[in-house]
Design an enzyme around this catalytic site. Structure first.
Site, PDB file in Angstrom:
ATOM      1  N   GLU A  18      60.674  24.373  26.509  1.00 52.77           N
ATOM      2  CA  GLU A  18      61.278  23.036  26.669  1.00 52.77           C
ATOM      3  C   GLU A  18      60.258  22.042  27.209  1.00 52.77           C
ATOM      4  O   GLU A  18      60.218  20.888  26.780  1.00 52.77           O
ATOM      5  CB  GLU A  18      62.524  23.105  27.563  1.00 52.77           C
ATOM      6  CG  GLU A  18      63.666  23.984  27.037  1.00 52.77           C
ATOM      7  CD  GLU A  18      64.090  23.688  25.598  1.00 52.77           C
ATOM      8  OE1 GLU A  18      63.824  22.572  25.118  1.00 52.77           O
ATOM      9  OE2 GLU A  18      64.653  24.582  24.943  1.00 52.77           O
ATOM     10  N   ASP A  39      57.239  27.175  21.083  1.00 53.02           N
ATOM     11  CA  ASP A  39      57.203  28.630  21.327  1.00 53.02           C
ATOM     12  C   ASP A  39      55.796  29.066  21.740  1.00 53.02           C
ATOM     13  O   ASP A  39      55.623  29.873  22.658  1.00 53.02           O
ATOM     14  CB  ASP A  39      57.611  29.391  20.054  1.00 53.02           C
ATOM     15  CG  ASP A  39      59.134  29.476  19.886  1.00 53.02           C
ATOM     16  OD1 ASP A  39      59.868  29.124  20.837  1.00 53.02           O
ATOM     17  OD2 ASP A  39      59.585  29.906  18.806  1.00 53.02           O
TER      18      ASP A  39
END
Ligand code: ZN
Length: 707
Positions: A543, A607
């Site tokens: 995030e 990621d």
């Protein structure tokens, strides 16, 4: 706005949440709306036999999921997950089964217990408990829904019948949208991307009944397209059209939607926030779209006096305007009738709901049977008055200690990311200074809102499921429309507390973690640091990295679209990002079906960044307390980190669902999220002694390193 792609097209509300960890579950069979009954609460409990089953077990990390007969350097996904994959086929009522669906399933069971307990107790009128209880009762009372049949739709259908002018048509489009049945184009209220402190109205491409333009245009979706035509005709026949006419009308609807699909941008092209931001004065919009009575539409939205609006894809609205002119009003009335029944079918009788499932569940996702009634009802409550349910959920299932531990973890990840920004060798000092300003402004939310949404003005009745959904949708639409031009509420949440997901908001520059995800296998107080950093640590890093992915990097610390990069630094970023695009383009989700490296770029960068940052945060934690540096279950902390991360992405999926997700989901399929970041990191190769020449090996010059 650019983030509407997180939801299925056709939704009336634009999702103003931004970049999530997982694709959001579409509202009931990709739709909207709702109703309900019942005199005696005690009687209902027996009647429904809705007593919660025992909760499924906590899906925590386990070496038993591994298949040690597979070598880690041959196929790391199956090495980490092989036994789980073999022993956990997709349940008949699901289209995908994975760690996060296991956890969400457990949350649903906990919610079922809550629903049963509010049904068994007396609650104060107009309290959250009363609303949740009566919503649930209305959804569970199938006898009453069968008696009602299509009656709840009659008022809407009559209104369409009476439409005589384009103005009346667009008033109906606005009203239906705001009570849950979107059509024609998308509409939403979100912070102005270039003035992030103020809400703006957005109009976007939309109006489709299938998940994406590809379903209308590509050969690979011919089967779904054909089934869609049959489905539309069946539904129209159900609301009383003679069969021949219903068939003819289904052809018209498909023609209109195909024309709209052709005018729509691809999801990859929607990723560019600058290319999808066009502010117009209302006067300009009126002139630009002469066949779309804009003033009438805005009047129906309560926004007649608004000075300007943002049209995300003016080319789409252009084509739509021409289509409005070239096709007769009668055809548009047919189209609107379809979108009304399409959106409301899940809240009508079993004939409507089953037919809706036959297409949206079976055809589009290969789901064999519907989820149990109580679960569909719980999803509806979550979608409609989710913070009322969330308040009850966190009272029972969110220990305060979890927040403190999360704050500590976020702090550790932040420290690593900040150091990286300070040291990054490919970034100039000019850009770096601005990156740090942005970084130092970003904030986090953990668990649940400080103040839950006030639903006291929403009437929820025990015998009106359809009406409950409509009123809750209308409440939400009015709440949002009323704030166009006003200051942005920075305390607001865009996910309910019971959700297993997380997000980054570029306008607020914040990361948000609902209580639902702060449980095993993501967050597990009983597990070692390596397992936690490989799971929730990576989620936190993911995030945070969104603020600096291909989209996020275009926003400044204030949350405004604003290019703060030097041209050389932007070029250096893009060259590095291209390696990520190339890597994921190479992955095949099904034979011949490649991952779309451009569509998934932001998520793959997140990621990769999240993994690399969480790994370093783990190393710092181990250095601080060397007693933690020991083997557990025969694995070093480094090995457990990478296995834990791969286990987060354990997944089984049905074929149609895999095709749908590769088309609509900006996240890569689970099996590639389980290895994609790893193969860019030398630390992974070192942990498992993986050498050049093995299947998992990626040559150093091909590896991506950004953050
Ligand atoms: Zn994400």
């Amino acid at each position: 706005m650019p983030w509407c792609f997180a939801k299925d097209s056709g939704d009336h509300k634009l999702s103003n949440h931004p970049w999530t960890f997982l694709l959001k579950f579409p509202k009931l069979n990709c739709m909207q709306f709702m109703f309900r009954l019942l005199a005696s609460v005690v009687a209902t409990l027996f009647l429904f036999n809705s007593v919660a089953e025992p909760s499924p077990k906590i899906p925590r990390f386990s070496v038993d999921y591994m298949d040690k007969s597979v070598a880690p350097d041959a196929d790391f996904f199956h090495y980490a997950n092989g036994n789980w994959v073999k022993n956990n086929p997709v349940p008949p009522d699901k289209s995908r089964w994975a760690s996060f669906t296991e956890l969400q399933e457990r949350n649903w069971y906990l919610i079922h217990e809550i629903l049963d307990s509010v049904c068994a107790e007396k609650s104060a009128p107009n309290s959250d408990e009363q609303k949740v209880r009566d919503f649930f009762l209305s959804a569970m009372d199938t006898n009453h829904l069968e008696q009602l049949g299509f009656k709840p739709l009659q008022a809407g259908l009559k209104r369409i019948d009476k439409i005589k002018t384009r103005e009346e048509f667009f008033r109906a489009v606005a009203d239906f949208r705001h009570s849950g049945a979107g059509s024609c184009f998308g509409e939403g209220v979100s912070p102005d991307l270039k003035n992030s402190g103020v809400y703006a109205l957005y109009l976007t491409q939309g109006g489709l009944g299938m998940p994406d333009r590809d379903y209308y245009l590509k050969d690979s979706f011919a089967k779904q397209r054909q089934a869609y035509g049959v489905h539309v005709a069946k539904m129209l026949a159900m609301i009383g059209e003679p069969e021949d006419e219903a068939k003819k009308n289904s052809v018209t609807i498909l023609e209109l939607e195909t024309a709209m699909a052709k005018a729509s941008k691809s999801r990859a092209d929607l990723r560019d926030p600058i290319a999808n931001y066009h502010k117009f004065t209302v006067a300009q919009a009126v002139t630009n779209y002469p066949h779309l009575p804009m003033l009438v539409y805005l009047d129906e939205c309560g926004l007649k006096k608004m000075p300007d609006l943002i049209i995300s894809q003016p080319e789409f609205l252009d084509a739509f305007d021409k289509l409005v002119e070239s096709r007769p009003l009668a055809e548009w009335k047919t189209y609107l009738r379809w979108h009304l029944v399409r959106a409301t079918a899940p809240y009508l009788n079993s004939a409507a709901e089953d037919e809706s499932f036959a297409f949206n569940g079976k055809v589009l996702r290969d789901q064999e049977v519907q989820e149990p009634r109580w679960q569909r009802s719980a999803r509806a409550i979550d979608a409609e008055i989710g913070e009322a349910l969330g308040k009850l959920f966190v009272e029972k299932h969110f220990p305060p200690a979890a927040r403190a531990r999360m704050l500590e973890l976020v702090g550790n990840l932040k420290a690593v990311f900040r150091d990286r920004l300070q040291k990054l060798e490919w970034m100039s000092e000019t850009t770096r200074a601005k990156a740090l300003v942005k970084f130092d402004r970003f904030t986090q939310k953990i668990g649940h809102p400080e103040k839950f949404r006030d639903y006291s003005t929403v009437k929820i009745k025990p015998d009106d499921y359809f009406g409950n959904v409509q009123r809750a949708d209308l409440f939400e639409a009015k709440r949002e429309l009323a704030r166009v031009g006003k200051s942005v509420d920075r305390t607001e949440w865009h996910m309910t507390p019971e959700t297993v997901n997380a997000y980054y908001s570029p306008s607020i520059n914040e990361i948000v973690f609902p209580a639902g995800i702060l449980q095993p296998p993501f967050f597990d107080a009983d597990m070692d640091d390596a397992v936690n950093y490989g799971a929730i640590g990576v989620v936190i890093g993911h995030e945070m990295t969104h603020g600096y992915d291909d989209q996020g990097r275009k926003y400044d610390g204030e949350g405004n679209l604003n290019d703060w990069w030097t041209a050389d630094d932007a070029k250096a970023f893009e060259a590095r990002a291209q390696k990520v695009v190339d890597q994921y383009n190479g992955y095949e989700a099904l034979p011949g079906l490649h991952v779309n490296g451009k569509l998934t770029l932001g998520e793959n960068i997140a990621d990769l960044g999240g993994t690399s940052i969480a790994y370093e945060a783990l190393q710092r934690a181990l250095a601080k307390d060397p007693s933690k540096r020991k083997k557990i279950d025969g694995f070093t902390p480094e090995q457990r980190f990478f296995i834990s991360l791969a286990q987060i992405w354990r997944t089984n999926i049905r074929e149609a669902e895999a095709r749908r997700l590769v088309t609509v989901d900006p996240h890569s399929p689970g099996q590639f999220r389980a290895i994609g970041p790893h193969v860019n990191l030398q630390e992974f190769y070192d942990a498992f002694d993986i050498k050049s020449g093995s299947a998992m090996w990626r040559e150093p010059e091909l590896r991506a390193k950004i953050w």
